[in-house]
Design an enzyme around this catalytic site. Sequence first.
Site, PDB file in Angstrom:
ATOM      1  N   SER A  99      40.107 -24.679  30.950  1.00  0.00           N
ATOM      2  CA  SER A  99      39.140 -23.612  30.710  1.00  0.00           C
ATOM      3  C   SER A  99      37.897 -24.188  30.013  1.00  0.00           C
ATOM      4  O   SER A  99      37.341 -25.171  30.509  1.00  0.00           O
ATOM      5  CB  SER A  99      39.822 -22.494  29.916  1.00  0.00           C
ATOM      6  OG  SER A  99      39.097 -21.308  30.003  1.00  0.00           O
ATOM      7  N   ASP A 218      41.755 -15.098  39.079  1.00  0.00           N
ATOM      8  CA  ASP A 218      41.211 -15.167  37.721  1.00  0.00           C
ATOM      9  C   ASP A 218      40.397 -13.916  37.394  1.00  0.00           C
ATOM     10  O   ASP A 218      39.382 -13.634  38.034  1.00  0.00           O
ATOM     11  CB  ASP A 218      40.321 -16.416  37.596  1.00  0.00           C
ATOM     12  CG  ASP A 218      40.054 -16.798  36.146  1.00  0.00           C
ATOM     13  OD1 ASP A 218      40.015 -15.897  35.296  1.00  0.00           O
ATOM     14  OD2 ASP A 218      39.876 -17.999  35.884  1.00  0.00           O
ATOM     15  N   HIS A 285      43.973 -16.607  35.429  1.00  0.00           N
ATOM     16  CA  HIS A 285      43.400 -17.687  34.635  1.00  0.00           C
ATOM     17  C   HIS A 285      44.472 -18.514  33.913  1.00  0.00           C
ATOM     18  O   HIS A 285      45.289 -17.963  33.177  1.00  0.00           O
ATOM     19  CB  HIS A 285      42.430 -17.093  33.610  1.00  0.00           C
ATOM     20  CG  HIS A 285      41.609 -18.117  32.892  1.00  0.00           C
ATOM     21  ND1 HIS A 285      40.772 -18.983  33.557  1.00  0.00           N
ATOM     22  CD2 HIS A 285      41.509 -18.422  31.581  1.00  0.00           C
ATOM     23  CE1 HIS A 285      40.189 -19.770  32.673  1.00  0.00           C
ATOM     24  NE2 HIS A 285      40.616 -19.456  31.464  1.00  0.00           N
TER      25      HIS A 285
END
Length: 301
Positions: A99, A218, A285
Amino acid sequence: MLPFGLLLLASLVCATPRPLVLWHGLGDSANAPGMKQFAEEIKQVHQGIFVHSIYIEEDLDKDRRAGFYGNVNEQIELVSEQLAAIPQLESGFDAIGFSQGGQFLRAYVERFNSPPVHNLITFGSQHFGISDIPTCGPRDFLCQIARRAVKSGVYSSWAQSNLVTAQYFRDPANLEEYYASNTFLTSINNEIAETRNETYARNFASLNKLVLVIFTKDKTVVPKESSWFASEVVVDDSGLSQQVLSDERAIIPMRQQPLYVEDWIGLRQLDERGDVIFVECDGEHMEIGPCWEELVRNYAG
Ligand SMILES: *[C@@H]1O[C@H](CO)[C@@H](O)[C@H](O)[C@H]1NC(C)=O
């Protein structure tokens, strides 16, 4: 039969996989159980690999806090000193960014890259920023307070040097303010013509492979295509070349970005060499479960 010396050499070459550096994501920390377990699982894939997990603070809770609060440019400088001081990394390493850790590692490559990164793998990273602030868990007060602060004044000078997510917030409806106030994402994307830095492009293009993982479901990263260097556009009649995705958001894909076309950061060079690998991971995610092992096998160690 091979001479003994050659056998020894061959076994040495096989026995020493390239070291690996990890940078955790928002809400996580270097010493969190999940990160430690991930490092252990990587060691199962590549026997004898040296793995370093980047931290801003050695203490778990302080490190987690530093994911929300702090000056990203300063954090990356600190990390460059941390990595340069680790003897096992001195000949270079592969790197995995989770991320926001992905764009932070990219910043390390562009600005420092000493020791150099060989392959860079980013999972669900926000390379072209976010146009909304990630939502928080119901009891994650640290996250909620940071989110409220970002929402109330994302481009204030305080937010831009103290709130981490603000430093990669890129609102397509308000690019002028973003260009004027942002000193992290505008910098690593070389978006400001006057301060464009050729070293960034040279360093980034020196990567062996850039592996960009997008999570197909996501809902945390807006737009999720930021993981593939795409950005959102405000839908209007300006005639911008747009690709409207099924969920009705208009996206400028990587190869149509001025950043790419004019190659501000060396991304086009990497791509035309065939060294940008686009990977789809089926999940929300950071659901890396089904994806990570093959990537670690192929691009790390
Ligand atoms: C460009 O970036 C390099 C590497 O971070 C830095 O040493 C240099 O000072 C920068 N150049 C300018 C003009 O800012």
